[in-house]
Every structure is written in structure tokens, then in C-alpha cells.
Design a protein around this motif. Structure first.
Motif, PDB file in Angstrom:
ATOM      1  N   VAL A  56      -0.491   4.941  -8.322  1.00 50.17           N
ATOM      2  CA  VAL A  56      -1.002   3.597  -8.022  1.00 50.17           C
ATOM      3  C   VAL A  56      -2.039   3.641  -6.908  1.00 50.17           C
ATOM      4  O   VAL A  56      -3.120   3.033  -7.013  1.00 50.17           O
ATOM      5  CB  VAL A  56       0.166   2.658  -7.649  1.00 50.17           C
ATOM      6  CG1 VAL A  56      -0.360   1.301  -7.205  1.00 50.17           C
ATOM      7  CG2 VAL A  56       1.115   2.493  -8.836  1.00 50.17           C
ATOM      8  N   LEU A  57      -1.749   4.375  -5.835  1.00 48.42           N
ATOM      9  CA  LEU A  57      -2.661   4.402  -4.694  1.00 48.42           C
ATOM     10  C   LEU A  57      -3.983   5.070  -5.051  1.00 48.42           C
ATOM     11  O   LEU A  57      -5.063   4.541  -4.757  1.00 48.42           O
ATOM     12  CB  LEU A  57      -2.005   5.132  -3.521  1.00 48.42           C
ATOM     13  CG  LEU A  57      -0.850   4.386  -2.826  1.00 48.42           C
ATOM     14  CD1 LEU A  57      -0.194   5.276  -1.787  1.00 48.42           C
ATOM     15  CD2 LEU A  57      -1.361   3.110  -2.173  1.00 48.42           C
ATOM     16  N   PHE A  58      -3.925   6.243  -5.671  1.00 51.25           N
ATOM     17  CA  PHE A  58      -5.166   6.929  -6.016  1.00 51.25           C
ATOM     18  C   PHE A  58      -5.961   6.149  -7.048  1.00 51.25           C
ATOM     19  O   PHE A  58      -7.192   6.116  -6.999  1.00 51.25           O
ATOM     20  CB  PHE A  58      -4.869   8.342  -6.535  1.00 51.25           C
ATOM     21  CG  PHE A  58      -4.772   9.382  -5.454  1.00 51.25           C
ATOM     22  CD1 PHE A  58      -5.897  10.085  -5.043  1.00 51.25           C
ATOM     23  CD2 PHE A  58      -3.572   9.651  -4.834  1.00 51.25           C
ATOM     24  CE1 PHE A  58      -5.821  11.040  -4.045  1.00 51.25           C
ATOM     25  CE2 PHE A  58      -3.473  10.613  -3.834  1.00 51.25           C
ATOM     26  CZ  PHE A  58      -4.601  11.296  -3.439  1.00 51.25           C
ATOM     27  N   TYR A  77     -12.301   8.035 -13.399  1.00 51.31           N
ATOM     28  CA  TYR A  77     -11.488   8.687 -12.371  1.00 51.31           C
ATOM     29  C   TYR A  77     -10.028   8.760 -12.792  1.00 51.31           C
ATOM     30  O   TYR A  77      -9.342   9.735 -12.482  1.00 51.31           O
ATOM     31  CB  TYR A  77     -11.622   7.961 -11.035  1.00 51.31           C
ATOM     32  CG  TYR A  77     -10.928   8.709  -9.909  1.00 51.31           C
ATOM     33  CD1 TYR A  77     -11.363   9.978  -9.543  1.00 51.31           C
ATOM     34  CD2 TYR A  77      -9.846   8.154  -9.239  1.00 51.31           C
ATOM     35  CE1 TYR A  77     -10.734  10.684  -8.527  1.00 51.31           C
ATOM     36  CE2 TYR A  77      -9.204   8.852  -8.221  1.00 51.31           C
ATOM     37  CZ  TYR A  77      -9.656  10.113  -7.875  1.00 51.31           C
ATOM     38  OH  TYR A  77      -9.023  10.821  -6.883  1.00 51.31           O
ATOM     39  N   LYS A  78      -9.528   7.755 -13.504  1.00 53.01           N
ATOM     40  CA  LYS A  78      -8.141   7.799 -13.976  1.00 53.01           C
ATOM     41  C   LYS A  78      -7.917   9.006 -14.870  1.00 53.01           C
ATOM     42  O   LYS A  78      -6.922   9.726 -14.735  1.00 53.01           O
ATOM     43  CB  LYS A  78      -7.807   6.512 -14.738  1.00 53.01           C
ATOM     44  CG  LYS A  78      -7.704   5.268 -13.883  1.00 53.01           C
ATOM     45  CD  LYS A  78      -7.522   4.031 -14.746  1.00 53.01           C
ATOM     46  CE  LYS A  78      -7.620   2.750 -13.914  1.00 53.01           C
ATOM     47  NZ  LYS A  78      -7.544   1.528 -14.755  1.00 53.01           N
ATOM     48  N   GLY A  84      -4.125  16.117 -12.279  1.00 55.07           N
ATOM     49  CA  GLY A  84      -3.839  16.546 -10.914  1.00 55.07           C
ATOM     50  C   GLY A  84      -2.563  15.933 -10.375  1.00 55.07           C
ATOM     51  O   GLY A  84      -1.768  16.608  -9.704  1.00 55.07           O
ATOM     52  N   ILE A  85      -2.325  14.658 -10.667  1.00 53.40           N
ATOM     53  CA  ILE A  85      -1.095  14.001 -10.216  1.00 53.40           C
ATOM     54  C   ILE A  85       0.119  14.624 -10.897  1.00 53.40           C
ATOM     55  O   ILE A  85       1.156  14.872 -10.263  1.00 53.40           O
ATOM     56  CB  ILE A  85      -1.152  12.489 -10.507  1.00 53.40           C
ATOM     57  CG1 ILE A  85      -2.232  11.818  -9.650  1.00 53.40           C
ATOM     58  CG2 ILE A  85       0.204  11.839 -10.246  1.00 53.40           C
ATOM     59  CD1 ILE A  85      -1.907  11.751  -8.178  1.00 53.40           C
ATOM     60  N   ALA A 208      -7.860  18.975  -8.239  1.00 55.83           N
ATOM     61  CA  ALA A 208      -6.937  17.928  -8.672  1.00 55.83           C
ATOM     62  C   ALA A 208      -7.476  16.523  -8.421  1.00 55.83           C
ATOM     63  O   ALA A 208      -7.369  15.643  -9.283  1.00 55.83           O
ATOM     64  CB  ALA A 208      -5.589  18.098  -7.979  1.00 55.83           C
ATOM     65  N   PHE A 209      -8.069  16.285  -7.255  1.00 47.12           N
ATOM     66  CA  PHE A 209      -8.411  14.930  -6.856  1.00 47.12           C
ATOM     67  C   PHE A 209      -9.914  14.682  -6.741  1.00 47.12           C
ATOM     68  O   PHE A 209     -10.357  13.546  -6.821  1.00 47.12           O
ATOM     69  CB  PHE A 209      -7.729  14.593  -5.527  1.00 47.12           C
ATOM     70  CG  PHE A 209      -6.246  14.831  -5.556  1.00 47.12           C
ATOM     71  CD1 PHE A 209      -5.417  14.063  -6.363  1.00 47.12           C
ATOM     72  CD2 PHE A 209      -5.669  15.831  -4.791  1.00 47.12           C
ATOM     73  CE1 PHE A 209      -4.065  14.293  -6.408  1.00 47.12           C
ATOM     74  CE2 PHE A 209      -4.306  16.066  -4.830  1.00 47.12           C
ATOM     75  CZ  PHE A 209      -3.497  15.301  -5.644  1.00 47.12           C
TER      76      PHE A 209
END
Length: 287
Positions: A56-58, A77-78, A84-85, A208-209
């Protein structure tokens, strides 16, 4: 006249062969740990909260701020983020594995297990298998949350399942690192800290991010040879979440050119090395 009495032979069950016995003992220990998890549901619930918060935050905090292929479209981005998540979630389970084994050590359970006629390594194998089941359940729930916030895959079901299996293989490999840490420290608290402190740089110095091409050159080399990055890139490939204009490899590193194969090889290497070290430590560890 004297009579000679002979003691009746004591019949004892013969143990099964080495591999069979090891599998049976490992499954018994795994069942014991799964029953313990079922009786303490907050262990599973709290294990779900952190990855859901990361999703949720990312997604909603950083989704429109990070450029992916020259675009700040949150949907891009999702799809870039979720592999990565997922990978972070399965590797962060390492801390729980280490804390659980350290807790068993602290209570003297490991010494009791070692006094039983069990296959060497069965206690640790059973524990890591139980953690793998818990991680699988967490991953299923997390995938559902990801779909709710807009994540989508673009490959067939077989490849998507292989992507999740790739992630679980890495998680299982890292659980052996957690097992070694749990046997090497004195308290569950120390095992939790020791299981997380090295994971943060491993997961954040990766693809990952953020795309690797945005990093300084020396960090690009580190990130591209990071086993965590290989699994993330491999999962993206199997999910169909690779981004046009965002190359996984900047320096031409072999793991990023063949991420699925590299991820499998990294995971097998980690299992072989750290299982050997953990079983050796298990033989000599004392509460």
C-alpha cells in the motif's frame, strides 16, 4: 542339576533407511511446527501486516514519484514493484525462521530433539519446511492484495505459477541462513535483529524498488550480482512485468541476462552451503 536360562531377545524397531528416515523425521517436525502456528494465529496475522503495508505504501506514496522508462505512470510502477515486494516478503521470513529456532534453543527443545533417534538435520529441515508453508500462504494473500491495488500479469498461468515457485525457492534458501543465525545466537530477539540487519542492504541495493540504471556505477555492479536481484528480474520475466525502456542489466552482468537460471543456481548454492553449515552447527549447539 542346573538349568541355563536365556534372556528373551528384546525386539526393537529397526530404523528405516537414511533418506526415508530423514524424510519421515523432517515431516514430523514440520507437522509439529505447523500445529504450533495454527495454535498461535497471531504469528501468521502479524506476518501478513508488514508486506501488505509495503504494498500500500509503495503503491500510493511512491507510485507517481518514481520514473519507470521515462514515465511516472502509477500503473507502470505497480507492475515494476510487485515482484520486488514478493521477493522481499519471502526473504524477510528469514528473521522468523531464525527467531523460532533460537526460541527452541532457549527452551532446551533442541537438546531434547538431539537426544532422540532422529536423522541429523531433520529438526532444521522440518522447521524450514513449515516456514515455507507459512510463506506460501503469505504470498497468496499478498498476491490478492496486489491484484486489488491494480497489479496485473501478462503471461500464461503456467509461467505465473513458475514465477511464484521461483520466489518460494529463494525464500526457502534464505530460511537456511535464518536457521544458522538462530543456532548461533543466544536469544530470539538477537536472532530477529541478526536476521534483518543484513537483509535491508541486500533488498534495497537491488532492482526491486528502483531501476538499476539510476544507481551509481559501483552500486550497479553490486545490484546486478545480487541473488535477490536475479530472483526479482526472473519473476518479472515470468509475470510479464518487464518494462520497455528499463533494461535489467546495465553492465551486461550474466545473472541479469539470464535471471531465471541465475536465480535457481543462486538458490541451490545458498541451500547447499548454509544447510551444511546449519546442520554442523546443530550438532554442537547447546542451549
Amino acid at each position: 542339576m542346573s538349568t541355563t536360562t536365556k534372556d528373551a531377545p528384546v525386539l526393537t524397531p529397526r530404523p528405516s533407511g537414511g533418506v526415508v528416515q530423514s524424510v519421515k523425521d523432517s515431516l514430523v517436525v514440520a507437522k509439529r511446527n505447523l500445529i504450533r502456528m495454527a495454535r498461535i494465529p497471531e504469528m501468521v496475522i502479524f506476518g501478513l501486516i508488514q508486506p501488505i503495508m509495503f504494498v500500500v505504501l509503495f503503491t500510493y506514496v511512491f507510485g507517481g514519484s518514481i520514473s519507470i522508462g521515462g514515465s511516472t505512470d502509477p500503473q507502470l510502477y505497480k507492475e515494476f514493484l510487485m515482484a520486488g515486494i514478493f521477493a522481499q516478503t519471502v526473504t524477510f521470513a528469514t528473521a522468523g525462521a531464525g527467531a523460532g529456532i533460537a526460541d527452541d534453543m532457549h527452551k532446551g527443545l533442541i537438546d531434547r530433539f538431539r537426544s532422540l533417534p532422529m536423522a541429523r538435520g531433520a529438526v532444521l529441515t522440518g522447521r524450514t519446511l513449515a516456514d515455507l508453508v507459512q510463506t506460501s500462504l503469505t504470498l497468496v494473500v499478498l498476491a490478492g492484495v496486489a491484484l486489488l491495488v491494480g497489479w496485473r500479469t501478462h503471461e500464461n498461468l503456467g509461467k505465473v505459477i513458475c514465477g511464484f515457485l521461483l520466489l518460494l525457492l529463494l525464500g526457502y534458501a534464505f530460511s537456511w541462513i535464518g536457521a544458522l543465525i538462530g543456532l548461533s545466537v543466544r536469544t530470539p530477539e538477537a536472532a530477529t535483529s541478526g536476521g534483518l540487519i543484513w537483509l535491508f542492504p541486500l533488498t534495497f541495493i537491488s532492482n526491486a524498488f528502483v531501476p538499476v540504471n539510476n544507481m551509481p556505477t559501483f552500486l550497479q555492479h553490486v545490484a546486478e550480482w545480487n541473488p535477490f536481484s536475479a530472483t526479482v528480474a526472473g519473476a518479472r520475466e515470468l509475470f510479464g512485468n518487464t518494462m520497455p525502456g528499463v533494461p535489467e542489466s546495465v553492465t551486461g552482468a550474466w545473472p541479469m541476462e539470464h535471471p531465471v537460471l541465475a536465480s535457481v543456481l543462486w538458490s541451490i548454492l545458498i541451500i547447499v552451503v548454509f544447510r551444511t553449515l546449519a546442520v554442523r552447527k546443530y550438532r554442537s549447539a547447546t542451549a
